[in-house]
Design an enzyme around this catalytic site. Structure first.
Site, PDB file in Angstrom:
ATOM      1  N   ASN A   1      50.238  35.232  59.240  1.00 27.15           N
ATOM      2  CA  ASN A   1      51.272  34.264  58.885  1.00 27.15           C
ATOM      3  C   ASN A   1      51.846  33.564  60.114  1.00 27.15           C
ATOM      4  OD1 ASN A   1      50.766  35.182  56.347  1.00 27.15           O
ATOM      5  ND2 ASN A   1      52.582  36.477  56.219  1.00 27.15           N
TER       6      ASN A   1
ATOM      7  N   PRO B   1      54.986  29.493  49.650  1.00 28.39           N
ATOM      8  CA  PRO B   1      53.754  29.669  48.874  1.00 28.39           C
ATOM      9  C   PRO B   1      52.636  30.255  49.738  1.00 28.39           C
ATOM     10  CG  PRO B   1      54.193  27.312  49.261  1.00 28.39           C
ATOM     11  CD  PRO B   1      55.357  28.064  49.808  1.00 28.39           C
ATOM     12  N   ASP B   2      51.715  30.982  49.084  1.00 28.46           N
ATOM     13  CA  ASP B   2      50.563  31.433  49.876  1.00 28.46           C
ATOM     14  C   ASP B   2      49.567  30.290  49.903  1.00 28.46           C
ATOM     15  OD1 ASP B   2      49.053  33.554  47.259  1.00 28.46           O
ATOM     16  OD2 ASP B   2      49.272  31.385  47.469  1.00 28.46           O
ATOM     17  N   PHE B   3      48.328  30.564  50.261  1.00 25.57           N
ATOM     18  CA  PHE B   3      47.368  29.460  50.413  1.00 25.57           C
ATOM     19  C   PHE B   3      46.506  29.277  49.173  1.00 25.57           C
ATOM     20  CE2 PHE B   3      47.959  28.257  54.787  1.00 25.57           C
ATOM     21  CZ  PHE B   3      48.563  29.377  55.350  1.00 25.57           C
ATOM     22  N   ARG B   4      46.085  30.423  48.551  1.00 21.10           N
ATOM     23  CA  ARG B   4      44.993  30.307  47.590  1.00 21.10           C
ATOM     24  C   ARG B   4      45.338  30.680  46.148  1.00 21.10           C
ATOM     25  NH1 ARG B   4      43.241  31.610  52.499  1.00 21.10           N
ATOM     26  NH2 ARG B   4      41.703  30.201  53.433  1.00 21.10           N
TER      27      ARG B   4
ATOM     28  N   HIS C   1      47.098  34.262  63.905  1.00 18.53           N
ATOM     29  CA  HIS C   1      46.852  32.829  63.703  1.00 18.53           C
ATOM     30  C   HIS C   1      47.919  31.990  64.387  1.00 18.53           C
ATOM     31  CE1 HIS C   1      44.069  33.694  60.039  1.00 18.53           C
ATOM     32  NE2 HIS C   1      43.553  34.053  61.183  1.00 18.53           N
TER      33      HIS C   1
ATOM     34  N   ASP D   1      54.850  31.890  59.674  1.00 14.57           N
ATOM     35  CA  ASP D   1      56.233  31.579  59.272  1.00 14.57           C
ATOM     36  C   ASP D   1      57.278  32.278  60.141  1.00 14.57           C
ATOM     37  OD1 ASP D   1      55.483  33.585  56.364  1.00 14.57           O
ATOM     38  OD2 ASP D   1      56.282  34.269  58.286  1.00 14.57           O
TER      39      ASP D   1
HETATM   40  N1  APR Z   1      52.391  40.098  45.290  1.00 13.43           N
HETATM   41  C1  APR Z   1      51.134  40.563  45.483  1.00 13.43           C
HETATM   42  N2  APR Z   1      50.125  39.808  45.985  1.00 13.43           N
HETATM   43  C2  APR Z   1      50.426  38.515  46.263  1.00 13.43           C
HETATM   44  C3  APR Z   1      51.713  37.960  46.077  1.00 13.43           C
HETATM   45  C4  APR Z   1      52.713  38.821  45.575  1.00 13.43           C
HETATM   46  N3  APR Z   1      53.974  38.389  45.370  1.00 13.43           N
HETATM   47  N4  APR Z   1      51.676  36.643  46.452  1.00 13.43           N
HETATM   48  C5  APR Z   1      50.405  36.401  46.848  1.00 13.43           C
HETATM   49  N5  APR Z   1      49.664  37.516  46.736  1.00 13.43           N
HETATM   50  C6  APR Z   1      48.249  37.701  47.090  1.00 13.43           C
HETATM   51  C7  APR Z   1      47.337  36.655  46.481  1.00 13.43           C
HETATM   52  O1  APR Z   1      46.915  37.075  45.191  1.00 13.43           O
HETATM   53  C8  APR Z   1      46.191  36.653  47.493  1.00 13.43           C
HETATM   54  O2  APR Z   1      45.265  37.689  47.210  1.00 13.43           O
HETATM   55  O3  APR Z   1      48.157  37.521  48.488  1.00 13.43           O
HETATM   56  C9  APR Z   1      46.888  36.943  48.817  1.00 13.43           C
HETATM   57  C10 APR Z   1      47.157  35.694  49.634  1.00 13.43           C
HETATM   58  O4  APR Z   1      45.895  35.157  49.990  1.00 13.43           O
HETATM   59  P1  APR Z   1      45.825  33.705  50.683  1.00 13.43           P
HETATM   60  O5  APR Z   1      46.647  32.753  49.928  1.00 13.43           O
HETATM   61  O6  APR Z   1      44.366  33.408  50.900  1.00 13.43           O
HETATM   62  O7  APR Z   1      46.543  33.906  52.106  1.00 13.43           O
HETATM   63  P2  APR Z   1      45.963  34.617  53.383  1.00 13.43           P
HETATM   64  O8  APR Z   1      45.057  35.753  53.030  1.00 13.43           O
HETATM   65  O9  APR Z   1      47.103  34.923  54.266  1.00 13.43           O
HETATM   66  O10 APR Z   1      45.096  33.432  54.058  1.00 13.43           O
HETATM   67  C11 APR Z   1      44.460  33.739  55.268  1.00 13.43           C
HETATM   68  O11 APR Z   1      43.703  31.458  55.453  1.00 13.43           O
HETATM   69  O12 APR Z   1      43.904  29.167  55.445  1.00 13.43           O
HETATM   70  C12 APR Z   1      43.936  30.274  56.228  1.00 13.43           C
HETATM   71  O13 APR Z   1      45.104  30.346  58.266  1.00 13.43           O
HETATM   72  C13 APR Z   1      45.287  30.467  56.879  1.00 13.43           C
HETATM   73  O14 APR Z   1      46.253  32.552  57.642  1.00 13.43           O
HETATM   74  C14 APR Z   1      45.689  31.895  56.516  1.00 13.43           C
HETATM   75  C15 APR Z   1      44.362  32.509  56.118  1.00 13.43           C
END
Ligand code: APR
Length: 308
Positions: free
Chosen positions: A98, A24-27, A117, A100
């Site tokens: 990332n 999963p992503d974060f947000r 990170h 991972d």
């Molecule tokens: N296709 C297109 N976009 C996607 C997909 C997908 N399958 N899955 C997720 N996304 C997009 C989301 O819509 C979002 O805009 O990727 C982005 C992920 O954003 P975050 O969840 O905020 O992750 P990230 O930007 O890596 O977070 C940055 O925040 O908490 C800290 O240290 C942590 O490295 C992390 C940093």
């Protein structure tokens, strides 16, 4: 890219490139990590990665770390597209947020990768920074224990960068790389976290910036877009595959991914005199292989697949 006018691509990536691998992503509302931390009883989601909170109470991070440690997921097509940029001599550097480890697992070499990170590959005391054997730290964490620094008795943690900690030395290579870039690709990130997010504003103003993401983020929320800004919104694996097809790279990426992923299942040829048996695995015959022979080994639990 097709006309060979681009030679120094910088890629900036976030958790969105790994959702295709099941991480999963974060947000993202509902599915993002930060929407699923209620069981850790923390004051707010990001506290689990905050160094001051960790200092008082390392347990929430350590229980989450059991799920985050690399080893259960494999790189996906998006990772292999970036590796293909390297294979074609076009990747100046990839800057990932990332932790991972999937970029390394797909074969992007260390000198082409900045894990801004940090990662789980090394560990150290969070107070005196004395290095600590990463595998030992992992074993302790997996058993529910807190690895303790032998020098100052502080809690040891994997070298993932917490809020409030400095970014690794390698991150500062950006001062050289971004001004050199002739194309910036931004993939799967919300561009919410500094100082990483501001990197995208450090390429020359004439350099094209391509956002591949579900939604517009950072400078791409502005209307009208800056002249050399382009974005393809939607699912990342779809947009990256579309780009690969336009470039004529899709089959090459598919083959690279199949051979790299299948090649990782180590097995020995049955005619091998040492007769060392294979490690017990579920084999999938590699795509487009001409002929695969299943052969039994001495161990009834293990079948060998030999493709000729
Ligand atoms: N296709 C297109 N976009 C996607 C997909 C997908 N399958 N899955 C997720 N996304 C997009 C989301 O819509 C979002 O805009 O990727 C982005 C992920 O954003 P975050 O969840 O905020 O992750 P990230 O930007 O890596 O977070 C940055 O925040 O908490 C800290 O240290 C942590 O490295 C992390 C940093």
């Amino acid at each position: 890219m097709k006309l060979g006018r681009v030679r120094n691509i910088v890629v900036v990536a976030g958790a969105g490139i790994s959702t295709g691998s099941g991480i999963p992503d974060f947000r993202t509302p509902g599915t993002g990590l930060y929407a699923n931390l209620a069981k850790y009883d923390i004051p707010y989601p990001e506290a689990i990665f905050n160094i001051d909170y960790f200092s008082d109470n390392p347990h929430p991070f350590f229980s989450l770390a059991k799920e985050l440690y690399p080893g259960h997921h494999r790189p996906n097509y998006v990772h292999y597209f970036i590796r293909m940029l390297h294979q074609k001599g076009l990747l100046l550097r990839m800057y990932t947020q990332n932790i991972d480890g999937l970029e390394k697992l797909c074969g992007i070499p260390d000198d082409k990768l900045v894990e801004a990170h940090g990662s789980f590959a090394t560990a150290a005391c969070h107070l005196c920074y004395t290095p600590y054997p990463a595998e030992e730290a992992k074993q302790a964490i997996m058993k529910g224990n807190v690895p303790i620094c032998t020098f100052c008795a502080g809690a040891v943690k994997p070298n993932v960068v917490f809020f409030g900690e400095d970014l690794p030395e390698k991150y500062f290579q950006h001062a050289e790389d971004f001004p050199k870039a002739d194309l910036l690709m931004i993939m799967g990130t919300s561009l919410k976290i500094e100082p990483f997010a501001s990197l995208v504003n450090t390429v020359k103003s004439t350099v094209p910036r391509l956002l591949l993401n579900r939604d517009p983020v950072g400078p791409f929320e502005r209307r009208p877009l800056r002249r050399a800004d382009y974005m393809e919104l939607g699912d990342l694996s779809d947009s990256v595959r579309k780009l690969a097809e336009i470039l004529g790279w899709h089959t090459e990426i598919q083959d690279l991914m199949n051979s790299h992923e299948n090649g990782l299942r180590s097995y020995t040829d049955p005619s091998n005199s040492s007769g060392t048996a294979a490690s017990k695995q579920e084999f999938q015959p590699p795509q487009n292989s001409n002929k695969c022979l299943w052969s039994a080994t001495k161990n009834p639990n293990i079948l060998l697949l030999r493709c000729v």
